[in-house]
Design an enzyme around this catalytic site. Structure first.
Site, PDB file in Angstrom:
ATOM      1  N   GLU A 255      15.854  31.088  -1.395  1.00  0.00           N
ATOM      2  CA  GLU A 255      17.298  31.350  -1.376  1.00  0.00           C
ATOM      3  C   GLU A 255      18.001  30.150  -0.776  1.00  0.00           C
ATOM      4  OE1 GLU A 255      17.030  36.186  -0.455  1.00  0.00           O
ATOM      5  OE2 GLU A 255      17.822  34.828   1.045  1.00  0.00           O
ATOM      6  N   LYS A 257      20.027  28.280   1.819  1.00  0.00           N
ATOM      7  CA  LYS A 257      20.315  28.550   3.223  1.00  0.00           C
ATOM      8  C   LYS A 257      21.736  28.074   3.474  1.00  0.00           C
ATOM      9  CE  LYS A 257      18.492  27.979   7.892  1.00  0.00           C
ATOM     10  NZ  LYS A 257      19.785  27.869   8.552  1.00  0.00           N
ATOM     11  N   ARG A 277      25.591  37.439  14.717  1.00  0.00           N
ATOM     12  CA  ARG A 277      24.163  37.263  14.938  1.00  0.00           C
ATOM     13  C   ARG A 277      23.731  37.773  16.313  1.00  0.00           C
ATOM     14  NH1 ARG A 277      20.833  32.255  13.747  1.00  0.00           N
ATOM     15  NH2 ARG A 277      19.134  32.527  15.187  1.00  0.00           N
ATOM     16  N   GLU A 307      25.693  35.924   4.877  1.00  0.00           N
ATOM     17  CA  GLU A 307      26.188  34.756   5.580  1.00  0.00           C
ATOM     18  C   GLU A 307      27.645  34.553   5.164  1.00  0.00           C
ATOM     19  OE1 GLU A 307      24.083  33.270   7.671  1.00  0.00           O
ATOM     20  OE2 GLU A 307      24.831  31.246   8.017  1.00  0.00           O
ATOM     21  N   PHE A 347      22.458  38.749   1.590  1.00  0.00           N
ATOM     22  CA  PHE A 347      21.044  38.448   1.311  1.00  0.00           C
ATOM     23  C   PHE A 347      20.068  39.543   1.701  1.00  0.00           C
ATOM     24  CE2 PHE A 347      21.954  35.969   5.265  1.00  0.00           C
ATOM     25  CZ  PHE A 347      21.104  36.628   6.138  1.00  0.00           C
ATOM     26  N   ARG A 419      10.793  36.398  15.159  1.00  0.00           N
ATOM     27  CA  ARG A 419      10.745  35.105  14.470  1.00  0.00           C
ATOM     28  C   ARG A 419       9.343  34.944  13.945  1.00  0.00           C
ATOM     29  NH1 ARG A 419      14.122  31.020  14.476  1.00  0.00           N
ATOM     30  NH2 ARG A 419      15.162  31.535  16.414  1.00  0.00           N
ATOM     31  N   LYS A 425      12.176  28.420   6.901  1.00  0.00           N
ATOM     32  CA  LYS A 425      13.353  27.627   6.529  1.00  0.00           C
ATOM     33  C   LYS A 425      12.949  26.178   6.329  1.00  0.00           C
ATOM     34  CE  LYS A 425      14.601  27.470  11.372  1.00  0.00           C
ATOM     35  NZ  LYS A 425      15.419  27.996  12.435  1.00  0.00           N
TER      36      LYS A 425
HETATM   37  P1  AMP Z   1      18.373  28.978  11.899  1.00  0.00           P
HETATM   38  O1  AMP Z   1      19.653  29.416  12.549  1.00  0.00           O
HETATM   39  O2  AMP Z   1      18.311  27.532  11.596  1.00  0.00           O
HETATM   40  O3  AMP Z   1      17.163  29.512  12.626  1.00  0.00           O
HETATM   41  O4  AMP Z   1      18.316  29.679  10.486  1.00  0.00           O
HETATM   42  C1  AMP Z   1      18.431  31.040  10.323  1.00  0.00           C
HETATM   43  C2  AMP Z   1      19.834  31.397   9.924  1.00  0.00           C
HETATM   44  O5  AMP Z   1      20.142  30.926   8.629  1.00  0.00           O
HETATM   45  C3  AMP Z   1      20.068  32.869   9.810  1.00  0.00           C
HETATM   46  O6  AMP Z   1      20.286  33.470  11.048  1.00  0.00           O
HETATM   47  C4  AMP Z   1      21.276  32.967   8.913  1.00  0.00           C
HETATM   48  O7  AMP Z   1      22.450  32.895   9.669  1.00  0.00           O
HETATM   49  C5  AMP Z   1      21.207  31.705   8.093  1.00  0.00           C
HETATM   50  N1  AMP Z   1      20.992  31.909   6.671  1.00  0.00           N
HETATM   51  C6  AMP Z   1      21.616  31.210   5.709  1.00  0.00           C
HETATM   52  N2  AMP Z   1      21.208  31.572   4.496  1.00  0.00           N
HETATM   53  C7  AMP Z   1      20.278  32.528   4.663  1.00  0.00           C
HETATM   54  C8  AMP Z   1      19.479  33.281   3.783  1.00  0.00           C
HETATM   55  N3  AMP Z   1      19.532  33.112   2.471  1.00  0.00           N
HETATM   56  N4  AMP Z   1      18.619  34.184   4.329  1.00  0.00           N
HETATM   57  C9  AMP Z   1      18.538  34.357   5.662  1.00  0.00           C
HETATM   58  N5  AMP Z   1      19.280  33.664   6.539  1.00  0.00           N
HETATM   59  C10 AMP Z   1      20.143  32.758   6.058  1.00  0.00           C
END
Ligand code: AMP
Length: 563
Positions: A255, A257, A277, A307, A347, A419, A425
């Site tokens: 997906e 991000k 969040r 998001e 999502f 986590r 990611k």
């Molecule tokens: P990070 O904050 O770098 O750990 O990445 C996780 C965050 O990416 C999540 O908490 C969401 O806010 C965001 N996010 C963006 N696109 C997506 C997606 N397709 N699926 C899940 N999270 C997403």
């Protein structure tokens, strides 16, 4: 003098014992023995208070007492000035212990204490609730009055823990996971059941009470509750799409991000509430999201996740900060929603019409989400076994101005608050700069004696100055911080409270996610998610990266993003 229920003092003494106990099992036994003897009401309170929480995770109430207000009230009670307070703080390293020290030195307080009825656990909690519930005009004064009344009845030890509860300060290592074990042990139920129920309800107090009253049967009845936000499932980072695909057995969903704000949205009929969040309710800041979900989502009851991104006129996403600004803004929403339009992309689906969906596999949740999404868009997705197809999709995501991709295991369930490696990611490589430390601050918690927070600056060859563009407290090991503290003390020029200004001599390589606009710094930009990668002993401060380079890097970001 007799009190109703268990005394708050007993709870404080337990926390003191926890601070000096290092064995996990011993800590669990101490707490479970304590919980066992409490009433149901006390149990719900204590299971949160012991781990440094006043309200359950889902609860929106906040104390809203700043450190400054607290200092003011305490100074009034014990009759000391700032200097004495600061000294006590520097001696002990945390706020709660400083307060205890000051209370102990005040003999007249101790005498007054002998005359009053000891505080009970429920009384302290009622006081804290009253502080949280003081709202509107004159609320600050009201909060101060309640706090003062509460603290004037407190012993030094009780004052310490009241203050800690207010600030969310916790020194002992007894956190939520151990509390789950203590509750399980106290009421003789499997810890997995406690964890599951806590994960679903975000309410450890409710879980503890249910375990005490109805044991396993009651716990199993607890499920996702509408308007009790769940903690979000989190992702691990990997370097490449190929690696992510391999980890998911060669096939996965990819997906986009999106770089915005994660939203969890609860709907029941016409009622829609939106949570951030961190499970803070942001419904009033996002009227267009509420409207879209109320009118667009084809479900009577649902919990969905998505998001929110800010979109520029050119259709490209704007920097993440612009969305955050919207989330924080509650007043003037009408005006602002015109200025920065927010777009929601869904999502995930966690709950639907009375049934919890988090135990369903990803593919099923995604399919159900598509069925009910109506007019609301879902994030772009592909399902693939093919590495080069996955790489193309990743490239496409970056070209469209997004952060990268999320690679999701097709069979994975939704695990709140975890986590794990079911979601991976992949982002564009980290950016790095060599920057100079110009000031440092003493840290918090066990780092209070170390200079562990660093102010990082870029060099301006035109003026010879070093311009700060960020603050960073992650990346170094404890040994490195210890070494850094010694070096920085040698370079100290001046002290400002807990901050030390130093000669600009030490260069560090700093990794960060991106540059963001910042009103706090003269340079106008700041590092987002900085992390020290290494100390550059080989570089002089004049060889550090220049402010010019920083600004160029910032401009380059907008090749792909909208402003
Ligand atoms: P990070 O904050 O770098 O750990 O990445 C996780 C965050 O990416 C999540 O908490 C969401 O806010 C965001 N996010 C963006 N696109 C997506 C997606 N397709 N699926 C899940 N999270 C997403």
């Amino acid at each position: 003098m007799k009190i109703d229920g268990h005394s708050f003092k007993e709870l404080c003494e337990l926390c003191e014992k926890l601070e000096s106990t290092s064995s996990r099992n011993a800590m669990i036994t101490l707490v479970s023995d304590f919980l066992e003897k409490l009433s149901l009401g006390e149990l719900a309170i204590a299971s949160n208070l012991i781990i440094g929480r006043v309200f359950p995770v889902w609860d929106q109430r906040e104390l809203e007492v700043s450190g400054a207000t607290l200092v003011k009230v305490i100074k009034r009670i014990v009759g000391v000035d700032d200097r004495v307070f600061l000294k006590a703080f520097n001696e002990t390293g945390d706020f709660g212990s400083a307060v205890k020290l000051l209370f102990e030195r005040r003999r007249h307080l101790r005498q007054a204490m002998l005359m009053t009825k000891p505080l009970s656990i429920e009384e302290v909690h009622r006081g804290l609730e009253a502080i949280a519930e003081a709202k509107g005009a004159g609320s600050r004064k009201k909060k101060e009055r309640i706090l003062e009344a509460l603290l004037s009845r407190a012993s030094p030890l009780e004052a310490k823990y009241i203050v800690k509860a207010i600030l969310g300060e916790r020194r002992h290592g007894f956190g939520e996971a151990l509390m789950e074990e203590a509750v399980a042990k106290a009421f003789n139920v499997p810890v997995e059941e406690i964890r599951r129920a806590n994960m679903l309800t975000s309410d450890l107090g409710l879980v503890a009470r249910t375990a005490a009253l109805e044991q396993l049967q009651g716990l199993r009845r607890l499920g996702v509750m509408l308007f009790h936000p769940l903690r979000p499932m989190l992702a691990e980072k990997v370097e490449t799409v190929a690696e992510a695909l391999r980890e998911h057995g060669g096939e996965a969903a990819l997906e986009y991000k999106l770089d915005g704000a994660r939203l969890q949205i609860h709907k029941k009929g016409e009622v829609v509430k939106v949570y951030s969040r961190h499970l803070t309710e942001v419904t009033d800041s996002l009227p267009e999201v509420v409207k879209e979900v109320r009118e667009g989502l084809r479900a009577q009851e649902a919990v969905v996740e998505g998001e929110a991104v800010a979109i520029g006129e050119d259709g490209r996403p704007k920097p993440f900060q612009q969305v955050m600004r919207r989330l924080r803004r509650v007043k003037l929403v009408e005006e602002k929603s015109e200025e920065i339009p927010i777009k929601l992309y869904l999502f995930d689906l966690l709950y639907l019409n009375g049934e919890r969906k988090i135990d369903e596999p990803y593919m099923r949740r995604r399919a159900l989400l598509e069925e009910i999404a109506g007019t609301i868009p879902l994030v772009e997705v592909i399902f693939t076994k093919n590495v080069s197809e996955a790489e193309d999709f990743f490239k496409k995501a970056l070209e469209a101005g997004h952060e990268g991709v999320m690679v999701k295991d097709l069979t994975s369930t939704y695990t709140p608050g975890v986590r794990g490696r079911k979601w991976l990611k992949v982002k564009a490589g980290p950016l790095t700069l060599d920057l100079v430390i110009v000031a440092a601050e003493y840290g918090h918690g066990y780092r209070y004696k170390w200079l562990s927070d660093y102010h990082l600056a870029a060099y301006n060859p035109a003026t010879g100055e070093f311009e700060v563009i960020g603050k960073c407290f992650t990346g170094l090991t404890d040994d490195e911080i210890d070494y850094m503290t010694r070096r920085l003390k040698e370079l100290a020029i001046a002290e400002r409270g807990r901050m030390v200004l130093v000669e600009p001599r030490i260069v560090v390589e700093v990794g960060f996610a991106e540059l963001q606009e910042s009103p706090h710094y003269k340079a106008g930009v700041a590092l987002r998610f900085p992390r020290i990668l290494r100390i550059r002993e080989d570089k002089s401060p004049q060889e550090a990266d220049t402010i010019d380079k920083v600004k160029k890097l910032y401009e380059k970001q907008f090749k792909l993003k909208s402003r």
